[in-house]
Design an enzyme around this catalytic site. Structure first.
Site, PDB file in Angstrom:
ATOM      1  N   ASP A  67       0.819  -1.208   0.000  1.00  0.00           N
ATOM      2  CA  ASP A  67       0.000   0.000   0.000  1.00  0.00           C
ATOM      3  C   ASP A  67       0.858   1.266   0.000  1.00  0.00           C
ATOM      4  OD1 ASP A  67      -2.229  -1.555  -0.054  1.00  0.00           O
ATOM      5  OD2 ASP A  67      -2.845  -1.186   2.014  1.00  0.00           O
ATOM      6  N   GLY A  68       2.028   1.222   0.648  1.00  0.00           N
ATOM      7  CA  GLY A  68       2.903   2.390   0.631  1.00  0.00           C
ATOM      8  C   GLY A  68       3.392   2.718  -0.760  1.00  0.00           C
ATOM      9  N   ASN A 141      -5.271   8.545   1.200  1.00  0.00           N
ATOM     10  CA  ASN A 141      -5.712   7.847   2.409  1.00  0.00           C
ATOM     11  C   ASN A 141      -6.095   8.812   3.520  1.00  0.00           C
ATOM     12  OD1 ASN A 141      -5.767   5.142   1.774  1.00  0.00           O
ATOM     13  ND2 ASN A 141      -3.885   4.608   2.822  1.00  0.00           N
ATOM     14  N   ASP A 142      -5.110   9.588   3.994  1.00  0.00           N
ATOM     15  CA  ASP A 142      -5.379  10.404   5.170  1.00  0.00           C
ATOM     16  C   ASP A 142      -4.348  11.497   5.361  1.00  0.00           C
ATOM     17  OD1 ASP A 142      -3.103   9.043   6.259  1.00  0.00           O
ATOM     18  OD2 ASP A 142      -4.385   7.434   6.980  1.00  0.00           O
ATOM     19  N   ARG A 152       3.476  16.500  25.044  1.00  0.00           N
ATOM     20  CA  ARG A 152       2.216  16.434  25.783  1.00  0.00           C
ATOM     21  C   ARG A 152       1.065  16.176  24.823  1.00  0.00           C
ATOM     22  NH1 ARG A 152       1.986  22.157  28.330  1.00  0.00           N
ATOM     23  NH2 ARG A 152      -0.097  21.404  28.872  1.00  0.00           N
ATOM     24  N   ASP A 171      -3.625  12.250  21.415  1.00  0.00           N
ATOM     25  CA  ASP A 171      -2.301  12.072  20.827  1.00  0.00           C
ATOM     26  C   ASP A 171      -2.243  12.590  19.398  1.00  0.00           C
ATOM     27  OD1 ASP A 171      -1.322  10.932  23.113  1.00  0.00           O
ATOM     28  OD2 ASP A 171      -1.236   8.890  22.337  1.00  0.00           O
ATOM     29  N   GLN A 241       3.573   9.721   3.656  1.00  0.00           N
ATOM     30  CA  GLN A 241       4.669   9.823   2.696  1.00  0.00           C
ATOM     31  C   GLN A 241       5.615  10.965   3.030  1.00  0.00           C
ATOM     32  OE1 GLN A 241       4.801   7.723  -0.493  1.00  0.00           O
ATOM     33  NE2 GLN A 241       3.697   6.551   1.038  1.00  0.00           N
TER      34      GLN A 241
END
Length: 286
Positions: A67-68, A141-142, A152, A171, A241
């Site tokens: 997928d990468g 994808n995102d 923090r 996070d 990426q």
């Protein structure tokens, strides 16, 4: 008929390269021209890495890898509406349409024109700092806001269509396409979306408040994001990426891209077949 030009994007793996060499020779015997891109570059830190765009006039692009590698091929094609086929080496990937042993059958089917394409949504991401555009990326994808290991929790303010949604103390935050719902978002507890569903997925990463749950908004939404307080060691990444550091002076605006990716669909294969195989779903059939 003039010779067809086929794009070939290859994972930096000896097995994939060996198959690519054989496939390239086979395509040349069929009268095709081959433009080959080896996926050797490691993920960078600049928002726009140097990558020679794909040439115009490609008949299709075949990706040999995971997928990468597929995401790298999508970046290489840019806004060119070139049909793209993924061939997975090893376990079945969500973006792969064919397995390693199906390479020649799949490519022959494409050369014969016995395939359809399914448009998959992408997201356009603008990053501004004091109203100055500092990055403009398109992701398949995102796009992810993520804190470093020692940072923090980030306080992330989100507006949708200029209306305040909430502050996420977490996070990080993932904004994913339906295609990207089976990637990082799934690992963070987000739902799986069928690619045909017109929506954008917002998934907090390890939220401090348990009522902050994943949210799906319509695909015509304009999502604006800022860090609500002074923060350090926060990264914004595009499809895993490339990435860039951000702070409270940056504004990230995410919305649907007008140009989709044209995925090749071969006969007899569906998204749910891939989903069932990848997630190892079982059960009886009726």
């Amino acid at each position: 008929m003039p010779p067809r030009t086929i794009g070939l994007v290859v994972k930096p793996d000896p097995n994939a390269r060996q198959h690519a060499d054989a496939l390239e020779a086979w395509l040349v015997e069929k009268g095709c021209q081959v433009v080959r891109l080896s996926h050797d570059a490691k993920p960078g830190t600049a928002p726009c890495p140097s990558l020679t765009p794909a040439p115009k006039g490609l008949f299709c692009t075949v990706v040999l890898g995971g997928d990468g590698t597929f995401l790298s091929a999508v970046r290489w094609l840019g806004d060119n509406q070139v049909p793209i086929l993924g061939v997975k080496f090893g376990e079945v990937g969500f973006l792969a349409e064919a397995a390693e042993e199906q390479i020649y059958t799949a490519v022959a089917t494409i050369l014969e024109g016995r395939f359809v394409t399914w448009p998959r949504m992408r997201l356009n991401v603008e990053v501004r700092q004091s109203e100055r555009l500092v990055a403009n990326e398109t992701v398949f994808n995102d796009v992810v806001i993520n804190k470093g290991a020692l940072a923090r929790l980030a306080l992330i303010t989100v507006h949708i269509n200029d209306r305040y949604l909430t502050d996420y103390r977490a996070d990080g935050l993932i904004l994913a396409t339906p295609t990207g719902s089976t990637a990082y978002s799934l690992a963070a507890g987000g739902p799986v979306m069928q690619p045909a569903v017109p929506g954008i997925l917002i998934t907090p990463i390890c939220p401090f408040t348990l009522t902050n749950r994943p949210l799906i908004v319509s695909d015509d939404s304009r999502i604006s994001i800022r860090l609500a307080e002074k923060s350090a060691d926060i990264m914004l990444t595009f499809d895993g990426q490339v990435g860039m550091p951000i702070d409270q002076s940056h504004t990230i605006v995410v919305q649907k891209s007008p140009v989709p990716v044209q995925l090749i669909a071969l006969p007899g294969r569906s998204f749910f077949d891939v989903l069932r195989t990848k997630l190892r779903w079982g059960g009886s059939r009726t």
